[in-house]
Write an enzyme that holds these catalytic residues in place. Structure first.
Site, PDB file in Angstrom:
ATOM      1  CG  HIS A  21      -1.463   8.403 -20.958  1.00  0.00           C
ATOM      2  ND1 HIS A  21      -0.759   7.753 -21.949  1.00  0.00           N
ATOM      3  CD2 HIS A  21      -1.765   9.623 -21.474  1.00  0.00           C
ATOM      4  CE1 HIS A  21      -0.663   8.529 -23.010  1.00  0.00           C
ATOM      5  NE2 HIS A  21      -1.255   9.674 -22.743  1.00  0.00           N
ATOM      6  CB  SER A  50       0.149  11.830 -24.680  1.00  0.00           C
ATOM      7  OG  SER A  50      -1.067  11.289 -25.106  1.00  0.00           O
ATOM      8  CG  ASP A  72      -0.528   4.519 -21.508  1.00  0.00           C
ATOM      9  OD1 ASP A  72      -1.753   4.618 -21.744  1.00  0.00           O
ATOM     10  OD2 ASP A  72       0.320   5.268 -22.025  1.00  0.00           O
TER      11      ASP A  72
END
Length: 726
Positions: free
Chosen positions: A682, A569, A650
């Site tokens: 994600h 991320s 995602d």
């Protein structure tokens, strides 16, 4: 716990039983919990609900049905469960602790529900609340019985189009209320009513909201919901709503009527409001709220409704003249004491999730919350009837710990009762149960965990980092470095368990794992967190450079000539940023999981308020700010071997980001690999996918620092095991 491992590997971690937070009865003598175990031999998951007898330390099986969930006490002798059916419905069943094989169906709910909450009203009456999807006409949505559309097309006229990992449809979360009564020894659940029907409100808030978004009491319910007048993709503002009546749960066959929810106004606070909770006597309520709209990592501040009969009388506890609050921590949950006079607050503090005690008093300079339990990572707190606290927690080496915090001795000068001999902000708990025998079942121990600090890039700051060493650590030897960068960026590495990014997995391969909390991290004060705004590739990157230099100069057992960097991320963004800057040349290899390649790609994300706040404006209004911290601007420097991981579902950081990074590496001739999962979001959550993730990541980094590739070591170990059995 049946697994005992000589070495902590991904298989051991992923196949180890995963135990929920404990659910104690009123005196804490019996603990309900759910536990799931995945078998890589059988490629299947087993789920159980069990009960621990604290005195004997023996556990008993309540049910091994994979359809059962949400174990809840009804008094001290009866247990309630929610059980799914093949038709998508939910049965509410009740059984006695002494007869686990006998269950009575006390209610049938025509769709899937969860987030169960029960509140005892009198000896034979319980308030009952669950969450579940509602159709546009307010009925409970059952996907198994819903009419299938003839077209796959979807037309949208406003945001959200998709959120986290799914396309948004017309159905919305709602709270369903009913009454559970006991007559002649038998329980019966009334028909449930949609408490939000006709309001235009949704609760719990997607994608992560649950039982922490609403609460019930003897006189009504309280909840949080997105402001219906604002675009949810552009705003974080949520409101607290309150519905109450002296005869709220009355009626012959259930609740007669639900009063229209009333919005609670908080002057000057335009951000997200969360964690509404009633006091045990139902006469008060409390909740958390953020000041700034569009900033999901603003500080949570505490608000109290001192009299639920007048819900718009709201007091800002721990207020300050500048509006930032007198307490420089951001609580995540509120737990009232059994006597409804005080409360406990769970909050991050210096890389831990800790417990604080607080009593609200109207005086010019109120006492600040007092830390009474230093984590680890506290995940759940339940007060027992005599006031002691049942604690569920974890750490880097223990995936589930149950403990008791006795509360019976007063600290001088403070209003709270605390354990004997406590004179400072730390205390000792009484051990109840560890799923892993304090890590020993994994071959892990506390001596592997250390902490370091170095001067940060911003004046007066110190950067805290966790150090995780191999269980076979020898201070006279040198080990390669695994530099782990967390996501967020307003997040932190805390001393807690994870099956996605577990530092001990990397350490047991032979690395010194260093997990820093640079500028922007939470748990070190709100100013430190806020400093990330407009600085994505600035102060945090400089903190990491300074950390690498400090490690090289001060940790003789770390070989920074054999270093790898990994992040997901925002941590993935930072890996891409590092790749284009001088620090990138210090690493033998990099790993980016679901990271940002180009800042303009953030316009395809769902929660646009996030980049708008952190970057400092929209792409149209602030193009220079968006370009300043764009990793794709520096791809001419990309030269370090790099593994890219990105999954199809995602929708926060779209698949194009991972493909663009991989294609850039390939066209530049940089050694690189690309791993993708079409069925993950994600996060990589499915056990078989997670095992492959670990295989690919560990093989990749081990090959560049002289460690044996993970899959080769596992193959060799299996062959040796087979030979020893012949």
């Amino acid at each position: 716990m049946t697994i005992r491992a000589a070495k902590f590997t991904p298989e051991v971690m992923l196949s180890a039983p995963r135990r929920s937070a404990g659910i104690p009865n009123s005196d804490g003598s019996k603990i309900l919990y759910s536990v799931s175990t995945y078998s890589f031999d059988e490629h299947s998951k087993k789920s159980e609900i069990r009960m621990l007898d604290v005195e004997s330390q023996q556990t008993s099986l309540i049910t091994d049905s994979p359809l059962a969930r949400s174990p809840t006490w009804l008094g001290d002798d009866s247990i309630l469960l929610l059980v799914s059916t093949d038709e998508g419905e939910t049965h509410v069943v009740v059984g006695e602790t002494g007869d686990a094989n006998k269950w009575d169906i006390v209610g049938e709910i025509p769709g899937p529900v969860g987030d169960l909450k029960i509140k005892q009203i009198d000896n034979d009456t319980f308030a009952f609340a669950v969450s579940g999807k509602a159709t546009p006409d307010g009925e409970l949505f059952n996907p198994e019985k819903a009419k299938k559309p003839l077209t796959s097309g979807r037309l949208y006229k406003k945001m959200f189009v998709r959120h986290w990992d799914h396309y948004v449809d017309e159905n919305r979360n709602a709270i369903w209320l009913g009454r559970l009564t006991k007559t002649d020894g038998k329980f019966k659940l009334s028909e449930l009513k949609n408490a939000l029907k006709g309001t235009g409100l949704e609760c719990p808030i997607q994608p992560f909201g649950g039982g922490d978004h609403f609460d019930i009491s003897s006189t009504g319910f309280i909840f949080t919901a997105k402001d219906p007048d604002l675009d949810p993709a552009m705003h974080t503002k949520t409101n607290i709503y309150f519905s109450t009546a002296s005869s709220f749960w009355a009626g012959d066959d259930g609740i007669q009527s639900i009063p229209t929810p009333q919005k609670i106004d908080i002057v000057g606070f335009e951000g997200a409001s969360t964690s509404p909770v009633f006091s045990p006597n139902g006469k008060q309520a409390a909740f958390l709220s953020m000041k700034t709209d569009g900033y999901e990592s603003d500080k949570n501040q505490l608000f109290i409704i001192p009299d639920t009969r007048t819900p718009n009388w709201v007091i800002h506890a721990l207020a300050s003249a500048n509006g930032k609050g007198a307490w420089d921590r951001s609580p995540s949950s509120i737990i009232w004491t059994p006597d409804s006079t005080s409360m406990y607050l769970v909050a991050e503090d210096n890389g831990r999730i800790c417990l604080f005690a607080y009593r609200f008093e109207l005086k010019p300079k109120p006492d600040l919350p007092l830390m009474i339990l230093k984590g680890g990572s506290i995940s759940d707190v339940t007060p027992l009837k005599e006031g002691d606290l049942f604690i569920s927690s974890s750490s880097f080496i223990d995936n589930s710990l149950y403990s008791l915090l006795p509360v019976h001795n007063t600290v001088p000068g403070h209003v709270f009762s605390l354990p004997d001999g406590i004179k400072s902000a730390s205390t000792t708990t009484k051990y109840i149960s560890s799923q892993t025998k304090n890590g020993g079942m994994f071959g892990l121990s506390r001596k592997q965990i250390d902490e370091i600090h170095w001067p940060g890039a911003a004046k007066g700051t110190k950067i805290h980092a966790w150090v995780v060493k191999p269980s076979f650590f020898d201070s006279k030897k040198k080990y390669p470095l695994a530099y782990l960068i967390h996501g967020g960026p307003q997040n932190s590495w805390v001393n807690g368990w994870s099956t996605r990014w577990n530092p001990a997995v990397f350490a047991e391969q032979g690395y010194i794992v260093i997990a820093p909390n640079p500028t922007g991290s939470t748990s070190y004060g709100q100013s430190f967190t806020d400093a990330i705004q407009g600085q994505w590739g600035g102060l945090p990157y400089e903190d990491l450079v300074l950390g690498f230099e400090w490690i090289t100069a001060n940790l003789t057992y770390v070989d920074t000539n054999l270093a790898v960097g990994l992040g997901a991320s925002y941590g993935g963004y930072m890996m891409n940023w590092i790749q284009g800057h001088p620090l990138g040349r210090k690493f033998k290899a990099l790993v980016t999981h679901d990271g940002v390649f180009s800042m303009t790609g953030q316009m395809a994300s769902e929660e646009l308020y996030f980049p708008f706040h952190d970057i400092g404006g929209t792409l149209a209004s602030s193009p220079a700010a968006w370009a300043k911290w764009d990793p794709s601007r520096f791809t001419a420097n990309w030269s370090t071997p790099h593994l890219i991981i990105h999954s199809e579902l995602d929708y926060r950081l779209t698949m194009a980001e991972g493909l663009a990074a991989f294609h850039t590496l390939q066209t530049r001739g940089v050694e690189s690999q690309f791993l993708t999962f079409p069925d993950e979001n994600h996060w990589v959550l499915k056990p078989e996918n997670s095992l492959l993730w670990h295989e690919v990541v560990l093989d990749w980094i081990n090959g560049f620092v002289g460690l044996e590739k993970y899959t080769e070591a596992r193959k060799r170990a299996l062959e040796a095991e087979r030979e020893s059995m012949q």
